[in-house]
Design a protein around this motif. Structure first.
Motif, PDB file in Angstrom:
ATOM      1  N   LYS A  70       2.067  -0.805   4.243  1.00  0.00           N
ATOM      2  CA  LYS A  70       1.771  -2.120   3.657  1.00  0.00           C
ATOM      3  C   LYS A  70       1.813  -3.222   4.718  1.00  0.00           C
ATOM      4  CE  LYS A  70       3.282  -1.150  -1.077  1.00  0.00           C
ATOM      5  NZ  LYS A  70       4.253  -1.467  -2.161  1.00  0.00           N
ATOM      6  N   ALA A  71       2.801  -3.132   5.612  1.00  0.00           N
ATOM      7  CA  ALA A  71       2.902  -4.145   6.668  1.00  0.00           C
ATOM      8  C   ALA A  71       1.701  -4.082   7.607  1.00  0.00           C
ATOM      9  CB  ALA A  71       4.201  -3.966   7.445  1.00  0.00           C
ATOM     10  N   LEU A  72       1.289  -2.875   7.983  1.00  0.00           N
ATOM     11  CA  LEU A  72       0.128  -2.733   8.865  1.00  0.00           C
ATOM     12  C   LEU A  72      -1.144  -3.213   8.163  1.00  0.00           C
ATOM     13  CD1 LEU A  72       0.867   0.745  10.488  1.00  0.00           C
ATOM     14  CD2 LEU A  72       0.788  -1.464  11.669  1.00  0.00           C
ATOM     15  N   HIS A  73      -1.281  -2.885   6.900  1.00  0.00           N
ATOM     16  CA  HIS A  73      -2.461  -3.304   6.150  1.00  0.00           C
ATOM     17  C   HIS A  73      -2.537  -4.821   6.054  1.00  0.00           C
ATOM     18  CE1 HIS A  73      -4.923  -4.084   2.528  1.00  0.00           C
ATOM     19  NE2 HIS A  73      -5.613  -3.042   2.949  1.00  0.00           N
ATOM     20  N   GLN A  74      -1.393  -5.454   5.870  1.00  0.00           N
ATOM     21  CA  GLN A  74      -1.367  -6.909   5.768  1.00  0.00           C
ATOM     22  C   GLN A  74      -1.729  -7.557   7.098  1.00  0.00           C
ATOM     23  OE1 GLN A  74       2.418  -8.524   4.595  1.00  0.00           O
ATOM     24  NE2 GLN A  74       1.593 -10.566   4.206  1.00  0.00           N
ATOM     25  N   ARG A  75      -1.224  -6.994   8.184  1.00  0.00           N
ATOM     26  CA  ARG A  75      -1.470  -7.579   9.507  1.00  0.00           C
ATOM     27  C   ARG A  75      -2.826  -7.163  10.081  1.00  0.00           C
ATOM     28  NH1 ARG A  75       4.037  -8.698  12.156  1.00  0.00           N
ATOM     29  NH2 ARG A  75       3.095  -8.208  14.168  1.00  0.00           N
ATOM     30  N   HIS A  76      -3.325  -6.005   9.644  1.00  0.00           N
ATOM     31  CA  HIS A  76      -4.578  -5.487  10.212  1.00  0.00           C
ATOM     32  C   HIS A  76      -5.494  -4.964   9.109  1.00  0.00           C
ATOM     33  CE1 HIS A  76      -3.068  -5.809  14.334  1.00  0.00           C
ATOM     34  NE2 HIS A  76      -1.926  -5.355  13.872  1.00  0.00           N
ATOM     35  N   PRO A  77      -6.013  -5.863   8.283  1.00  0.00           N
ATOM     36  CA  PRO A  77      -6.919  -5.421   7.215  1.00  0.00           C
ATOM     37  C   PRO A  77      -8.265  -4.938   7.727  1.00  0.00           C
ATOM     38  CG  PRO A  77      -6.834  -7.820   7.320  1.00  0.00           C
ATOM     39  CD  PRO A  77      -5.791  -7.320   8.263  1.00  0.00           C
ATOM     40  N   GLU A  78      -8.522  -5.143   9.025  1.00  0.00           N
ATOM     41  CA  GLU A  78      -9.795  -4.699   9.594  1.00  0.00           C
ATOM     42  C   GLU A  78      -9.858  -3.189   9.766  1.00  0.00           C
ATOM     43  OE1 GLU A  78      -7.152  -5.662  13.215  1.00  0.00           O
ATOM     44  OE2 GLU A  78      -7.430  -6.318  11.130  1.00  0.00           O
ATOM     45  N   PHE A  79      -8.723  -2.501   9.581  1.00  0.00           N
ATOM     46  CA  PHE A  79      -8.696  -1.042   9.652  1.00  0.00           C
ATOM     47  C   PHE A  79      -8.688  -0.447   8.243  1.00  0.00           C
ATOM     48  CE2 PHE A  79      -6.992  -2.260  13.763  1.00  0.00           C
ATOM     49  CZ  PHE A  79      -7.540  -1.324  14.631  1.00  0.00           C
ATOM     50  N   ARG A  80      -9.124   0.793   8.162  1.00  0.00           N
ATOM     51  CA  ARG A  80      -8.999   1.560   6.925  1.00  0.00           C
ATOM     52  C   ARG A  80      -7.820   2.506   7.089  1.00  0.00           C
ATOM     53  NH1 ARG A  80     -14.080   4.739   6.290  1.00  0.00           N
ATOM     54  NH2 ARG A  80     -13.631   4.787   4.057  1.00  0.00           N
ATOM     55  N   TYR A  81      -7.190   2.878   5.973  1.00  0.00           N
ATOM     56  CA  TYR A  81      -5.949   3.642   6.030  1.00  0.00           C
ATOM     57  C   TYR A  81      -6.083   4.927   5.213  1.00  0.00           C
ATOM     58  CZ  TYR A  81      -4.056  -0.508   8.182  1.00  0.00           C
ATOM     59  OH  TYR A  81      -3.836  -1.559   9.048  1.00  0.00           O
ATOM     60  N   LEU A  82      -5.795   6.032   5.873  1.00  0.00           N
ATOM     61  CA  LEU A  82      -5.813   7.356   5.255  1.00  0.00           C
ATOM     62  C   LEU A  82      -4.417   7.959   5.382  1.00  0.00           C
ATOM     63  CD1 LEU A  82      -7.344   9.875   4.122  1.00  0.00           C
ATOM     64  CD2 LEU A  82      -7.719  10.541   6.513  1.00  0.00           C
ATOM     65  N   VAL A  83      -3.839   8.403   4.270  1.00  0.00           N
ATOM     66  CA  VAL A  83      -2.512   9.017   4.288  1.00  0.00           C
ATOM     67  C   VAL A  83      -2.645  10.475   3.874  1.00  0.00           C
ATOM     68  CG1 VAL A  83      -0.159   8.957   3.390  1.00  0.00           C
ATOM     69  CG2 VAL A  83      -1.421   6.819   3.718  1.00  0.00           C
ATOM     70  N   SER A  84      -2.189  11.369   4.717  1.00  0.00           N
ATOM     71  CA  SER A  84      -2.209  12.800   4.404  1.00  0.00           C
ATOM     72  C   SER A  84      -0.809  13.276   4.067  1.00  0.00           C
ATOM     73  CB  SER A  84      -2.770  13.602   5.582  1.00  0.00           C
ATOM     74  OG  SER A  84      -1.938  13.462   6.728  1.00  0.00           O
ATOM     75  N   THR A  85      -0.732  14.249   3.167  1.00  0.00           N
ATOM     76  CA  THR A  85       0.533  14.876   2.815  1.00  0.00           C
ATOM     77  C   THR A  85       0.345  16.386   2.777  1.00  0.00           C
ATOM     78  OG1 THR A  85       0.164  14.875   0.410  1.00  0.00           O
ATOM     79  CG2 THR A  85       1.145  12.884   1.373  1.00  0.00           C
ATOM     80  N   VAL A  86       1.456  17.094   2.678  1.00  0.00           N
ATOM     81  CA  VAL A  86       1.420  18.546   2.524  1.00  0.00           C
ATOM     82  C   VAL A  86       1.589  18.935   1.060  1.00  0.00           C
ATOM     83  CG1 VAL A  86       2.644  20.693   3.101  1.00  0.00           C
ATOM     84  CG2 VAL A  86       2.246  18.967   4.874  1.00  0.00           C
ATOM     85  N   THR A  87       2.380  18.179   0.312  1.00  0.00           N
ATOM     86  CA  THR A  87       2.742  18.561  -1.050  1.00  0.00           C
ATOM     87  C   THR A  87       2.033  17.726  -2.104  1.00  0.00           C
ATOM     88  OG1 THR A  87       4.608  17.028  -1.219  1.00  0.00           O
ATOM     89  CG2 THR A  87       5.039  19.169  -0.201  1.00  0.00           C
ATOM     90  N   GLU A  88       2.029  18.272  -3.325  1.00  0.00           N
ATOM     91  CA  GLU A  88       1.467  17.576  -4.472  1.00  0.00           C
ATOM     92  C   GLU A  88       2.294  16.344  -4.830  1.00  0.00           C
ATOM     93  OE1 GLU A  88      -1.315  17.422  -7.844  1.00  0.00           O
ATOM     94  OE2 GLU A  88      -1.309  18.193  -5.806  1.00  0.00           O
ATOM     95  N   THR A  89       3.632  16.455  -4.702  1.00  0.00           N
ATOM     96  CA  THR A  89       4.471  15.286  -4.983  1.00  0.00           C
ATOM     97  C   THR A  89       4.180  14.164  -3.989  1.00  0.00           C
ATOM     98  OG1 THR A  89       6.263  16.245  -3.649  1.00  0.00           O
ATOM     99  CG2 THR A  89       6.330  16.635  -6.020  1.00  0.00           C
ATOM    100  N   GLY A  90       3.865  14.524  -2.759  1.00  0.00           N
ATOM    101  CA  GLY A  90       3.474  13.518  -1.781  1.00  0.00           C
ATOM    102  C   GLY A  90       2.185  12.822  -2.184  1.00  0.00           C
ATOM    103  N   ARG A  91       1.210  13.612  -2.656  1.00  0.00           N
ATOM    104  CA  ARG A  91      -0.052  13.011  -3.107  1.00  0.00           C
ATOM    105  C   ARG A  91       0.194  12.020  -4.244  1.00  0.00           C
ATOM    106  NH1 ARG A  91      -2.959  13.194  -7.335  1.00  0.00           N
ATOM    107  NH2 ARG A  91      -1.716  14.880  -8.255  1.00  0.00           N
ATOM    108  N   GLU A  92       1.000  12.427  -5.220  1.00  0.00           N
ATOM    109  CA  GLU A  92       1.276  11.549  -6.354  1.00  0.00           C
ATOM    110  C   GLU A  92       1.945  10.254  -5.893  1.00  0.00           C
ATOM    111  OE1 GLU A  92       3.628  14.001  -8.866  1.00  0.00           O
ATOM    112  OE2 GLU A  92       1.917  15.111  -9.680  1.00  0.00           O
ATOM    113  N   ALA A  93       2.860  10.376  -4.929  1.00  0.00           N
ATOM    114  CA  ALA A  93       3.545   9.182  -4.426  1.00  0.00           C
ATOM    115  C   ALA A  93       2.578   8.244  -3.712  1.00  0.00           C
ATOM    116  CB  ALA A  93       4.687   9.587  -3.493  1.00  0.00           C
ATOM    117  N   VAL A  94       1.636   8.797  -2.948  1.00  0.00           N
ATOM    118  CA  VAL A  94       0.646   7.960  -2.265  1.00  0.00           C
ATOM    119  C   VAL A  94      -0.186   7.203  -3.292  1.00  0.00           C
ATOM    120  CG1 VAL A  94      -1.439   7.996  -0.838  1.00  0.00           C
ATOM    121  CG2 VAL A  94       0.518   9.399  -0.200  1.00  0.00           C
ATOM    122  N   GLU A  95      -0.623   7.888  -4.323  1.00  0.00           N
ATOM    123  CA  GLU A  95      -1.471   7.238  -5.332  1.00  0.00           C
ATOM    124  C   GLU A  95      -0.693   6.186  -6.114  1.00  0.00           C
ATOM    125  OE1 GLU A  95      -3.027  10.499  -7.542  1.00  0.00           O
ATOM    126  OE2 GLU A  95      -4.490  11.043  -5.995  1.00  0.00           O
TER     127      GLU A  95
END
Length: 445
Positions: A70-95
């Motif tokens: 969130k801090a990086l997105h606020q300071r650098h909105p010119e970038f796009r952000y992709l978050v990868s996880t290994v687990t399904e619980t990680g995916r749910e948390a990202v969403e």
């Protein structure tokens, strides 16, 4: 040489690795992405923005890295952000936590073809990974493509350090760590360990633990949440979170003693792996306890009982309703989970002797009085009994635990400032129109 040997071993093991993954239902979601298929695509056209790729293994790492993203997105909105996880619980948390701000994908297995396709498709401008997820092929491939890699909130447990610090393979880890632009470590101990493994000292910084920088929530009780957890107005909750087999039996033995003196106390067990809920329920029924499942609450019971928290995403907020908490993976040799989750609510916390994954936090809590190290059933009973009988002391100790969180914040901004050293300025958007609009960062069929 090491790259060749590593990939020969990996290819030999590939059928077993793939077979084991496919045999586990919880590993099947995103299987094609893990293998290097159906990957996210970079934007096309003159308005394409460079991607910052953040890797967080599972739920705990996603929770830790959320304020950073969130801090990086606020300071650098010119970038796009992709978050990868290994687990399904990680995916749910990202969403849940980063929806609308980032996209999610499953991390590719460290097969050379999978990571090469991922890096080639996404074309990241920067790769951030949390808590020492060192995947050699991925890091080697990123370096070959000129992508800086940064280890964030890095730590090396004694077990991991001992396993990796074998004289014969130290040069292997040196070749992997040489790919990193920065190593941002949680403590001086972690810094010393990663330098010993071969990281270049000038690239290693101690920035602290970003888990302290979670937003501090309001601690006012929520009656609707209490009811949703199956609690009556007069009842008090003992919450044991992220528990494992072996320690749950100790916890219920302690609760059996406590309930005789305090029948209004209710125990809630939140297994670290929800798929173990059936196993935990059978154990409790065999021990003669009244058992409820959070996912199947149909009526509110009274009297001593054990509630199994078998739903996702509720544990951190449930700690607010507890009078005392226990964090699992510490009475069995796992290494411990997030001790700060109850502390931010002002809930005093207990933990066992196995805290290698959270050693500094455990020390801060125990030395301040906001947490207690327990060695077994007797210690659990003594601590719970004391906190129940002395509510003023319990509240004071809970506030001390919360103050520990406040006093150790700041790692987030230190990490952001270091990461910005590796960010190349994103290209400016053209003011004229373009013929082709960029598509969303989604998996392609």
């Amino acid at each position: 040489m090491w790259k060749l040997l590593y990939n020969i071993g990996l290819l030999i093991a590939a059928p077993v690795v793939i077979g084991v993954l496919w045999a586990k239902p919880r590993c099947r979601p995103g299987f094609s992405q893990r293998m290097g298929w159906r990957l996210p695509a970079a934007e096309n056209g003159q308005t394409a923005r460079p991607v910052i790729w953040v890797h967080a293994v599972s739920l705990g790492e996603v929770v830790a890295v959320t304020p950073l993203v969130k801090a990086l997105h606020q300071r650098h909105p010119e970038f796009r952000y992709l978050v990868s996880t290994v687990t399904e619980t990680g995916r749910e948390a990202v969403e849940q936590r980063l929806g609308g701000m980032t996209e999610h994908c499953y991390a590719p297995l460290d097969f050379p073809w999978a990571v090469a396709r991922m890096v080639g498709r996404v074309k990241p401008a920067l790769y951030l990974f949390v808590e020492t997820e060192l995947w050699p092929n991925l890091l080697w491939t990123l370096r070959e493509h000129g992508v800086p890699s940064v280890l964030v909130n890095g730590r090396l447990s004694s077990r991991s350090f001992g396993r990796q610090n074998i004289l014969g393979i130290r040069s292997f880890w040196r070749s992997v760590l040489a790919t990193l632009a920065l190593c941002l470590m949680q403590s001086d101990r972690d810094r010393q360990r990663i330098v010993t493994l071969g990281a270049e000292p000038e690239r290693v910084q101690v920035t602290g633990n970003i888990k302290f920088d979670q937003p501090l929530p309001s601690v006012q009780p929520d009656e609707s949440q209490r009811r949703s957890l199956g609690l009556n107005e007069h009842e008090q909750l003992i919450l044991a979170g992220s528990t494992h087999a072996g320690e749950e039996e100790l916890l219920v033995s302690a609760y059996e003693i406590i309930a005789k003196s305090f029948p209004s106390m209710v125990l809630m067990l939140a297994p670290r792996h929800i798929e173990r809920a059936d196993q935990v329920e059978r154990m409790l029924q065999a021990a003669g306890f009244v058992v409820q499942r959070k996912s199947r609450l149909q009526e509110t019971l009274t009297g001593p009982r054990v509630i199994i928290l078998d739903t996702r995403g509720e544990l951190s907020r449930a700690y607010r309703e507890a009078v005392v908490a226990y964090v699992g993976g510490t009475l069995v040799p796992v290494g411990g989970h997030n001790l700060l989750e109850p502390a931010v609510w002002g809930t005093p916390v207990m933990f066992g002797p196995y805290t290698d994954h959270c050693a500094e936090i455990a020390t801060l809590l125990s030395e301040s009085g906001g947490g207690r190290r327990v060695m077994g059933v007797e210690d659990l009973v003594v601590s719970i009994d004391e906190w129940i009988r002395q509510p003023d002391r319990r509240n004071r100790d809970g506030q001390v635990a919360r103050q520990v969180v406040c006093d150790n914040q700041g790692a987030l901004m230190r990490s952001v400032e270091q990461i910005e050293r590796c960010l190349r300025p994103a290209p400016l958007r053209p003011t004229h129109s373009v013929k082709k609009e960029a598509g969303p960062l989604v998996a392609k069929p």
